[in-house]
Write a protein that holds these residues in place. Structure first.
Motif, PDB file in Angstrom:
ATOM      1  N   MET A  49       0.844  -1.191   0.000  1.00 61.06           N
ATOM      2  CA  MET A  49       0.000   0.000   0.000  1.00 61.06           C
ATOM      3  C   MET A  49       0.884   1.248   0.000  1.00 61.06           C
ATOM      4  SD  MET A  49      -2.887   1.130   2.789  1.00 61.06           S
ATOM      5  CE  MET A  49      -3.724  -0.458   2.621  1.00 61.06           C
ATOM      6  N   ASN A  50       0.617   2.151  -0.931  1.00 62.05           N
ATOM      7  CA  ASN A  50       1.456   3.339  -0.987  1.00 62.05           C
ATOM      8  C   ASN A  50       0.930   4.422  -0.043  1.00 62.05           C
ATOM      9  OD1 ASN A  50      -0.669   4.728  -2.328  1.00 62.05           O
ATOM     10  ND2 ASN A  50       0.016   3.902  -4.300  1.00 62.05           N
ATOM     11  N   LYS A  51       1.694   5.500   0.049  1.00 59.52           N
ATOM     12  CA  LYS A  51       1.364   6.581   0.986  1.00 59.52           C
ATOM     13  C   LYS A  51       0.011   7.219   0.661  1.00 59.52           C
ATOM     14  CE  LYS A  51       2.552   9.632   4.223  1.00 59.52           C
ATOM     15  NZ  LYS A  51       1.506  10.638   4.098  1.00 59.52           N
ATOM     16  N   LYS A  52      -0.296   7.369  -0.617  1.00 63.89           N
ATOM     17  CA  LYS A  52      -1.557   7.986  -1.009  1.00 63.89           C
ATOM     18  C   LYS A  52      -2.747   7.147  -0.563  1.00 63.89           C
ATOM     19  CE  LYS A  52      -3.984   9.837  -5.043  1.00 63.89           C
ATOM     20  NZ  LYS A  52      -3.922  10.060  -6.518  1.00 63.89           N
ATOM     21  N   GLU A  53      -2.639   5.821  -0.713  1.00 65.53           N
ATOM     22  CA  GLU A  53      -3.718   4.925  -0.283  1.00 65.53           C
ATOM     23  C   GLU A  53      -3.863   4.938   1.233  1.00 65.53           C
ATOM     24  OE1 GLU A  53      -3.850   1.438  -3.678  1.00 65.53           O
ATOM     25  OE2 GLU A  53      -2.230   1.392  -2.196  1.00 65.53           O
ATOM     26  N   GLU A  54      -2.735   4.950   1.954  1.00 66.59           N
ATOM     27  CA  GLU A  54      -2.792   5.009   3.414  1.00 66.59           C
ATOM     28  C   GLU A  54      -3.492   6.281   3.882  1.00 66.59           C
ATOM     29  OE1 GLU A  54       1.195   4.702   4.759  1.00 66.59           O
ATOM     30  OE2 GLU A  54       1.306   2.508   4.511  1.00 66.59           O
ATOM     31  N   ASP A  55      -3.154   7.407   3.262  1.00 64.87           N
ATOM     32  CA  ASP A  55      -3.788   8.677   3.635  1.00 64.87           C
ATOM     33  C   ASP A  55      -5.284   8.649   3.351  1.00 64.87           C
ATOM     34  OD1 ASP A  55      -1.357   9.639   4.433  1.00 64.87           O
ATOM     35  OD2 ASP A  55      -0.987  10.833   2.614  1.00 64.87           O
ATOM     36  N   ALA A  56      -5.666   8.019   2.222  1.00 62.63           N
ATOM     37  CA  ALA A  56      -7.076   7.945   1.866  1.00 62.63           C
ATOM     38  C   ALA A  56      -7.851   7.091   2.867  1.00 62.63           C
ATOM     39  CB  ALA A  56      -7.234   7.379   0.457  1.00 62.63           C
ATOM     40  N   ILE A  57      -7.248   5.998   3.316  1.00 64.47           N
ATOM     41  CA  ILE A  57      -7.894   5.128   4.305  1.00 64.47           C
ATOM     42  C   ILE A  57      -8.094   5.866   5.623  1.00 64.47           C
ATOM     43  CG2 ILE A  57      -7.547   3.087   5.755  1.00 64.47           C
ATOM     44  CD1 ILE A  57      -6.306   1.726   3.316  1.00 64.47           C
ATOM     45  N   GLY A  73     -10.814   8.329   5.208  1.00 64.62           N
ATOM     46  CA  GLY A  73     -12.107   7.652   5.226  1.00 64.62           C
ATOM     47  C   GLY A  73     -12.558   7.332   6.635  1.00 64.62           C
ATOM     48  N   GLN A  74     -11.627   6.861   7.460  1.00 65.22           N
ATOM     49  CA  GLN A  74     -11.961   6.580   8.860  1.00 65.22           C
ATOM     50  C   GLN A  74     -12.402   7.844   9.580  1.00 65.22           C
ATOM     51  OE1 GLN A  74      -8.699   5.783  11.574  1.00 65.22           O
ATOM     52  NE2 GLN A  74      -9.871   4.145  12.575  1.00 65.22           N
ATOM     53  N   SER A  75     -11.685   8.924   9.326  1.00 64.31           N
ATOM     54  CA  SER A  75     -12.034  10.198   9.949  1.00 64.31           C
ATOM     55  C   SER A  75     -13.427  10.648   9.542  1.00 64.31           C
ATOM     56  CB  SER A  75     -11.005  11.267   9.552  1.00 64.31           C
ATOM     57  OG  SER A  75     -11.398  12.540  10.006  1.00 64.31           O
ATOM     58  N   MET A  76     -13.768  10.499   8.266  1.00 64.50           N
ATOM     59  CA  MET A  76     -15.088  10.902   7.787  1.00 64.50           C
ATOM     60  C   MET A  76     -16.191  10.078   8.433  1.00 64.50           C
ATOM     61  SD  MET A  76     -14.428  11.548   3.706  1.00 64.50           S
ATOM     62  CE  MET A  76     -16.180  11.834   3.414  1.00 64.50           C
TER      63      MET A  76
END
Length: 330
Positions: A1-9, A12-15
């Protein structure tokens, strides 16, 4: 998993967490309406927590709880916090959001908010899943009766409901009357589902040549005050309506089958989507918000002439309003 995907996850949790906790905003706003907003407004100057606590005047006041509530309201931009060099405490002041929450103001959403956040209003929202899977409305699943039956048999909730609807009407009628001409309306005009008569009274007051009739269910009319030039009539619009030269139907037709723009990014488009879900849960005969094309189709099916659709957005009051003129085909 790259950094962009980690940030998106993580985002998403925050939302999800924010959405799950969003009910707290309504609860906090209700608390603010019941005491805090009017205290700050009536003093006319920014107030410290100490001053607000003193004005609340409760011997059992939890000062820590009040402090945390104020911090929450500031974070959600419902109140503003300011700092002055000569004051050791932060000061709290109303902003353009909380100014809508003052009591005894024509352009106020206080009564509407108290209805929306009332326990009897919010508890039926939990029936959404059953309503989708099994049919019937969420309020039917919760209370065993439909909205209007529930309101008619609960006098206290009936009063809160009527005050909330009148409040919503007050916040729109100034824009309607400043943007739409009623000079062409002659004779008698009936406001169908007019609540306690706020809208038709405003119209008749500005256009006294119109004879106004406020028409609604008996338990609604029982709460209606007396207005000069307006006659209150009890009845059921599905059975019969009083004869008249013209009819006003404001914020009523969405109960049974606001121009909806599902992909819009306008200031009130999210609120319209929210109301559409509320209509689904509360109204038993196809309640919904509609798009412009859906409204036109309804008018066409009902054999009305081509309608004139007028939109206007005012600083006051709150809504991006849409009015539809239509006349019955002869």
């Amino acid at each position: 998993m790259n950094k962009k995907e980690e940030d998106a996850i993580i985002q998403g949790q925050s939302m999800i967490m924010q959405h799950l906790q969003s009910f707290l905003i309504g609860v906090a706003i209700r608390c603010a309406i019941e005491k805090i907003v009017d205290i700050i407004h009536n003093r006319g100057v920014p107030l410290t927590l100490t001053h607000i606590a003193h004005e609340i005047n409760s011997p059992t006041l939890n000062l820590d709880g009040l402090s945390r509530l104020m911090r929450f309201l500031v974070r959600k931009q419902i109140l503003d916090e300011v700092h002055e060099p000569e004051c050791n405490e932060p000061l709290y002041v109303l902003n353009y959001c909380s100014k809508w929450l003052k009591h005894d103001e024509r352009n106020s959403l206080a009564a509407f908010t108290m209805w929306m956040t009332h326990p009897d209003s919010t508890s039926n929202f939990l029936g959404l899943k059953q309503s989708i899977i099994e049919g019937d409305t969420a309020i039917q699943k919760t209370y065993g009766v439909e909205l209007w039956d529930f309101v008619s048999t609960n006098p206290q909730y009936n009063r809160i409901f009527n005050e909330g609807m009148a409040c919503f009407t007050w916040s729109t009628m100034d824009a309607i009357l400043s943007s739409y001409e009623f000079h062409g309306v002659k004779g008698t005009s009936v406001d169908i589902g007019g609540g306690i008569g706020t809208a038709i009274n405003d119209i008749v007051t500005k256009y006294p040549h119109i004879k106004g009739i406020n028409f609604d269910l008996p338990h609604i009319i029982s709460d209606a005050p007396t207005y000069q030039g307006v006659t209150h009539v009890e009845g059921d619009m599905f059975k019969a309506i009083p004869p008249a030269n013209s009819y006003l139907i404001k914020s009523v037709l969405h109960n049974w089958d606001i121009i909806l723009n599902p992909r819009g990014d306008g200031v009130f488009d999210d609120a319209c989507i929210n109301f559409d879900i509320i209509m689904f849960m509360a109204c038993n005969i196809g309640g919904r918000e509609r798009t412009e094309d859906e409204w036109k189709a309804i008018l066409e099916d009902a054999q009305f002439n081509s309608s004139k659709l007028s939109r206007f957005l005012r600083t006051y009051p709150l809504w991006k309003l849409t009015m539809i003129d239509a006349s019955k085909r002869v």
